[in-house]
Scaffold this active site. Structure first.
Site, PDB file in Angstrom:
ATOM      1  N   GLY A 190     -24.823   8.578   9.060  1.00  0.00           N
ATOM      2  CA  GLY A 190     -25.652   8.468  10.252  1.00  0.00           C
ATOM      3  C   GLY A 190     -24.891   7.712  11.311  1.00  0.00           C
ATOM      4  N   TYR A 192     -25.151   4.529  11.981  1.00  0.00           N
ATOM      5  CA  TYR A 192     -24.838   3.140  11.675  1.00  0.00           C
ATOM      6  C   TYR A 192     -24.095   2.929  10.374  1.00  0.00           C
ATOM      7  CZ  TYR A 192     -28.139   2.772  15.365  1.00  0.00           C
ATOM      8  OH  TYR A 192     -28.773   2.944  16.555  1.00  0.00           O
ATOM      9  N   VAL A 195     -24.566   6.639   3.653  1.00  0.00           N
ATOM     10  CA  VAL A 195     -25.546   6.425   2.596  1.00  0.00           C
ATOM     11  C   VAL A 195     -25.008   6.996   1.284  1.00  0.00           C
ATOM     12  CG1 VAL A 195     -27.913   6.845   1.844  1.00  0.00           C
ATOM     13  CG2 VAL A 195     -27.428   6.467   4.264  1.00  0.00           C
ATOM     14  N   ASP A 309     -36.819   5.842  16.866  1.00  0.00           N
ATOM     15  CA  ASP A 309     -35.825   6.883  16.586  1.00  0.00           C
ATOM     16  C   ASP A 309     -36.416   7.902  15.605  1.00  0.00           C
ATOM     17  OD1 ASP A 309     -33.428   8.191  16.871  1.00  0.00           O
ATOM     18  OD2 ASP A 309     -32.305   6.900  15.495  1.00  0.00           O
TER      19      ASP A 309
HETATM   20  P1  ADP Z   1     -28.300   5.867   9.975  1.00  0.00           P
HETATM   21  O1  ADP Z   1     -28.970   4.596  10.383  1.00  0.00           O
HETATM   22  O2  ADP Z   1     -26.818   5.698   9.847  1.00  0.00           O
HETATM   23  O3  ADP Z   1     -28.725   7.040  10.806  1.00  0.00           O
HETATM   24  P2  ADP Z   1     -30.075   6.751   7.874  1.00  0.00           P
HETATM   25  O4  ADP Z   1     -30.843   5.663   7.209  1.00  0.00           O
HETATM   26  O5  ADP Z   1     -30.799   7.561   8.903  1.00  0.00           O
HETATM   27  O6  ADP Z   1     -28.741   6.135   8.477  1.00  0.00           O
HETATM   28  O7  ADP Z   1     -29.451   7.712   6.773  1.00  0.00           O
HETATM   29  C1  ADP Z   1     -28.505   8.744   7.104  1.00  0.00           C
HETATM   30  C2  ADP Z   1     -28.755   9.972   6.238  1.00  0.00           C
HETATM   31  O8  ADP Z   1     -28.580   9.664   4.849  1.00  0.00           O
HETATM   32  C3  ADP Z   1     -30.186  10.522   6.339  1.00  0.00           C
HETATM   33  O9  ADP Z   1     -30.313  11.432   7.411  1.00  0.00           O
HETATM   34  C4  ADP Z   1     -30.339  11.209   4.989  1.00  0.00           C
HETATM   35  O10 ADP Z   1     -29.733  12.489   5.019  1.00  0.00           O
HETATM   36  C5  ADP Z   1     -29.530  10.341   4.047  1.00  0.00           C
HETATM   37  N1  ADP Z   1     -30.381   9.333   3.380  1.00  0.00           N
HETATM   38  C6  ADP Z   1     -30.705   8.116   3.862  1.00  0.00           C
HETATM   39  N2  ADP Z   1     -31.474   7.423   3.004  1.00  0.00           N
HETATM   40  C7  ADP Z   1     -31.676   8.220   1.946  1.00  0.00           C
HETATM   41  C8  ADP Z   1     -32.424   8.081   0.708  1.00  0.00           C
HETATM   42  N3  ADP Z   1     -33.094   6.967   0.462  1.00  0.00           N
HETATM   43  N4  ADP Z   1     -32.438   9.110  -0.155  1.00  0.00           N
HETATM   44  C9  ADP Z   1     -31.740  10.235   0.133  1.00  0.00           C
HETATM   45  N5  ADP Z   1     -31.027  10.435   1.260  1.00  0.00           N
HETATM   46  C10 ADP Z   1     -30.978   9.455   2.172  1.00  0.00           C
HETATM   47 MG    MG Z   2     -30.550   7.855  10.905  1.00  0.00          MG
END
Ligand code: ADP
Ligand code: MG
Length: 483
Positions: A190, A192, A195, A309
């Protein structure tokens, strides 16, 4: 103490005494336990109440494991205490929910072994936590200004600070969790960080590793997850957060429940929904958002939170077809007592494609918290549109639109602020509603709701609670089953 017979226990609450209970008591098997639990439940009116349950548990293994279950971090807030020293001993049990940031009592790591720690110790720990958070925040701000990486962040985390971590685990336990994690594979990137799927004690968890430049986001997201009463089945379940590093590098982690279906954005690429599945999904997202936006008053109340967001990439799909809202790096809280937003928010944040017209026009009043909620509702309208395209609504079930991002047909793949402004503000465009959606009442109802969510004029937009109630009513009237 072990007795050679079962013991009588107080029995209270429907789930514990399914057959109406025998005069409010039950009898355990030999070496069984009495228990009492307290749990947060949300009423129809959106209020949160504490519900007490009491009853009998089987001997050893399964019963004792249940007695330990309040240690399991990612459940709905619920605490259990057990006893077996005398008949009706659970009448004296008064389980309490773990403390939150404003809490007065450190949570027990072991299941209620003895008397509660004194208020003095608890207060001292509370003060220490607040001091730690304030120090860490200051540190973050200073470093951001200086544009430098922190030399050794763990030094900022007092080693003896073992409690008071809001609605998550105690801080020391969180650090232990972080140490016990084995990374398995990268599952998403993402803005930030990255994951990862990881293992913790045989369970699958998700670990978000923040980019070193993004400590403010880590701090913010951690802080939001630990907000009082944040837990909800449609909000990603927080397990732990940690920051570690040496002089030259820093790693910031956020550990949450893992959802194998991934983000709604990924899921909708291939999945085709039937109307009940669509309604379940829509209802769950809006329930999560309504909970986030909700203000719960009282000493252990919850501040209203705006996400800022909302988009399909920040929503995860659970195995039961419901969704969980994730990624709180930009969220803001409303502090009712001071009548102000908890951090100085700027107007231009979030994902450009999902920005509300007032954000694009830079007319959003940052001092008015309601304005942030209304902007979330605009983005939610776009997410509902993404879902409806994938719903096979008519009799000929295979007819669905291919997955698409909102405004995919009118802006480039990575639209600029000006691209979005031209489409959403200057031309007042909104995503098109295909005529086939009218064929099924559930999709038609959602189409009407999304238009009321993305209205140009923010105060005219529906609130999350209103959308939730409308969908619940729709479900009741049309007998469409929500999972
Ligand atoms: P960022 O703040 O970098 O945007 P996110 O928290 O939105 O990060 O996570 C980025 C991506 O990782 C999500 O769009 C999803 O595809 C995947 N992801 C995040 N958390 C999970 C989770 N708990 N289980 C499965 N996939 C996840
Ligand atoms: Mg995100």
């Amino acid at each position: 103490m072990r007795l050679s017979r079962g013991i009588d226990c107080e029995c209270a609450g429907a789930s514990a005494c399914p057959d109406g209970s025998n005069n409010g008591t039950c009898t355990t098997q030999v070496n069984g336990y009495c228990f009492a639990t307290v749990e947060e439940v949300e009423t129809e009116a959106g209020l949160v109440e504490l519900e007490r349950t009491a009853g009998c548990l089987p001997p050893d293994e399964s019963g004792f494991m249940q007695c330990k279950s309040s240690q399991v971090p990612h459940r709905h807030p619920k605490v259990i205490e057990c006893c077996n020293e005398s008949d009706l001993c659970n009448r004296r049990l008064q389980p309490r929910l773990p403390p939150y940031l404003s809490g007065t009592e450190p949570p027990a790591l072991e299941p209620a072994p003895g008397p509660a720690p004194s208020l003095l110790v608890a207060a001292a720990l509370g003060v220490a936590l607040v001091a730690f958070l304030a120090a860490a925040l200051l540190l973050c701000r200073r470093r951001r200004r200086a544009g430098k990486r922190p030399p050794s962040p763990p030094a900022a985390l007092p080693a003896d600070l073992s409690s008071g971590s809001g609605s998550g685990l105690p801080l020391l336990v969180q650090r232990t969790v972080a140490k016990q994690i084995q990374m398995v594979e990268s599952i998403g990137k993402g803005r930030y960080g990255e994951v990862w799927l990881a293992r913790w004690r045989g369970e699958r968890v998700a670990v978000k590793v923040f980019f070193t430049t993004e400590e403010a986001s880590w701090f913010r997201e951690t802080e939001i997850y630990q907000t009082v009463l944040m837990r909800h089945e449609n909000i990603l379940g927080f397990i732990a957060a940690d920051i570690k590093g040496t002089g030259s590098w820093t790693q910031m982690l956020l550990i949450t429940d893992y959802h194998e279906r991934g983000s709604l954005h990924d899921y909708l690429q291939t999945a085709v929904l039937d109307p009940p599945a669509l309604l379940t999904m829509a209802y769950s997202v809006v329930s999560g958002l309504a909970h986030l936006h909700m203000d719960i008053f009282g000493t252990k109340g919850k501040p209203a939170i705006a996400h800022r967001d909302i988009k399909s990439k920040n929503i995860l799909v659970k195995r039961n077809g419901q969704c969980a809202i994730a990624d709180f790096g930009l969220a803001v809280r409303f502090v009712a007592e001071r009548d102000e937003v908890d951090i100085a928010p700027n107007t231009r944040v979030g994902t450009r494609r999902y920005m509300a017209p007032e954000v694009l026009a830079e007319t959003l009043q940052v001092t008015d918290f309601e304005a942030f909620k209304m902007a979330d509702m605009y983005s939610l309208g776009l997410v509902l549109w993404e879902m409806c395209r994938r719903c096979a609504a008519g009799d000929r079930a295979q007819q669905v639109e291919p997955y698409a991002l909102p405004y995919h047909d009118v802006v480039p793949p990575d639209p600029s602020f000006d691209d979005m402004h031209a489409v959403v503000v200057a031309r007042g465009m909104r995503p098109p509603i295909p005529s086939r959606w009218a064929k099924h009442p559930a999709v038609a109802a959602l189409a009407a709701l999304m238009a009321e969510c993305w209205h140009h004029n923010p105060p005219v937009r529906l609130t999350a609670l209103r959308v939730k109630k409308t969908l619940a009513k729709f479900h009741a009237d049309c007998d469409v089953k929500l999972v």
